[in-house]
Design an enzyme around this catalytic site. Sequence first.
Site, short mmCIF file in Angstrom:
data_model
loop_
_atom_site.label_atom_id
_atom_site.label_comp_id
_atom_site.label_asym_id
_atom_site.label_seq_id
_atom_site.Cartn_x
_atom_site.Cartn_y
_atom_site.Cartn_z
NE ARG A 185 1.04 -14.07 34.62
CZ ARG A 185 0.30 -13.07 34.13
NH1 ARG A 185 0.36 -11.88 33.88
NH2 ARG A 185 -0.57 -13.56 33.29
CD GLN B 18 -10.54 -13.67 28.13
OE1 GLN B 18 -10.70 -12.68 28.69
NE2 GLN B 18 -11.47 -14.53 28.26
CB VAL C 220 -0.12 -15.20 28.36
CG1 VAL C 220 -0.92 -13.96 28.12
CG2 VAL C 220 0.03 -15.12 29.76
CG ASP C 221 -1.68 -20.89 30.58
OD1 ASP C 221 -2.64 -20.67 31.30
OD2 ASP C 221 -1.95 -21.38 29.32
CG HIS D 275 -5.68 -11.35 26.20
ND1 HIS D 275 -6.50 -11.45 26.99
CD2 HIS D 275 -6.09 -10.43 25.33
CE1 HIS D 275 -7.35 -10.92 26.82
NE2 HIS D 275 -7.47 -10.12 25.58
CB THR E 176 -13.62 -16.21 30.91
OG1 THR E 176 -13.16 -14.78 30.87
CG2 THR E 176 -14.75 -16.20 30.09
CG ASN F 63 -17.07 -19.53 35.02
OD1 ASN F 63 -15.93 -19.72 34.35
ND2 ASN F 63 -17.18 -18.60 36.08
#
Length: 300
Positions: free
Chosen positions: A79, A120, A122-123, A155, A245, A270
């Site tokens: 990742r 949210q 984490v990239d 996160h 999300t 979305n």
Amino acid sequence: MPKASKARKPSTSISDFQKVLKSSKNIIALAGAGLSAASGIPTFRGTGGLWRKFDVISMATEDAFYENPSRLWQFYHYRREKANACKPNLAHYALAEFSLPYFRSQLGLAKDSKFTLITQNVDGLSKRALEETCTPEVIQSISEDPAHPPMIEMHGRVNDVKCSSPKCGHIEFNPASPICPALDGTEAFVDEDIEKTIAEDDLPRCSKCKALARPGVVWFGEVPYDLEKIDDLVEEADLCIVVGTSSTVYPAAGYAAEVQAHGGKVAVFNLERSAGDKKANFLFLGPCEETLPSCLGIES
Ligand code: BV8
Ligand code: ZN
């Protein structure tokens, strides 16, 4: 028998949304994996929900780490490599531009309007978009108010490395590729479902106490970052923009309803219907890299 009030359907009117946007003072955006989908980062639903044959949600746990740190580090190395090979997309840049007070006042919002992106993801792509959108001085100036930072990575970050020893707990931003020689090239094994067994001594170690290190992300069962600050922002928000999300992971999934509960408005961007969007004031279905820039008045 009084007729039940017909459930109000979310509006899809961009002009009505922009009216609400212009009259809003305390705005938050809540983002998920869909924000980074157009950049090539797999989401957690659908195909992205699996890494090799392993369910991502069960991988993102402390138990899974201590059960097999070699496998977990190959999962997070994959990742990291993915995140660092990808580029922010138009949705990331739109939110980055919207983080700038002068841009919001250009749009007609009040001079003292506030905006915080709560992601949210984490990239690290939202941070990179902001760093590409404005100078470090500008980022410094919009980060002066600790209660209203431009963004919160609740996160954690896949490029953070955290010591696994609670006594030490050292955490550092380390986007090195590979993070350690033993992980080099293992990202290529994923498609052939091959797994290398890496001895713990050859896995990432804490640069301070040399204990085994772990990815600096928040695993299930762990408390997300900046919860108090987020709760305060949610408390005062008059508009919550929900982007990409599925609204299935808590506490993040509960914030939009809290904003609406105290009279704030909710706008959902979305690709498809998602949990809780029925109660939204606005619903813009489609790729957020297309819908968000236009709704935020950003010419692409
Ligand atoms: C905690 C980091 C205690 C690691 C992640 C209440 C009820 C039930 C359960 C719970 C509850 N409260 C807590 C729990 C337990 C748990 C939880 O929520 N479980 C779920 C599964 C039910 N929560 C926790 O454990 C949390 N910690 O509760 O601690 C506590 C809390 C507060 C106070 C005191 C104590 C910690 C949760 C964090 C876990 N870590 N990530 C890693 O990434 O490896 S979660 C991870 O999964 C992501 O960060 C994200 O949060 C989640 C994935 O969801 P999404 O991002 O929404 O992605 P998804 O693929 O699901 O959806 C993408 C959407 O985008 C789709 O709808 C798709 O249609 C759309 N889309 C796709 N392309 C596009 C698009 N949209 C627009 N444009 C496109 N182009
Ligand atoms: Zn340490």
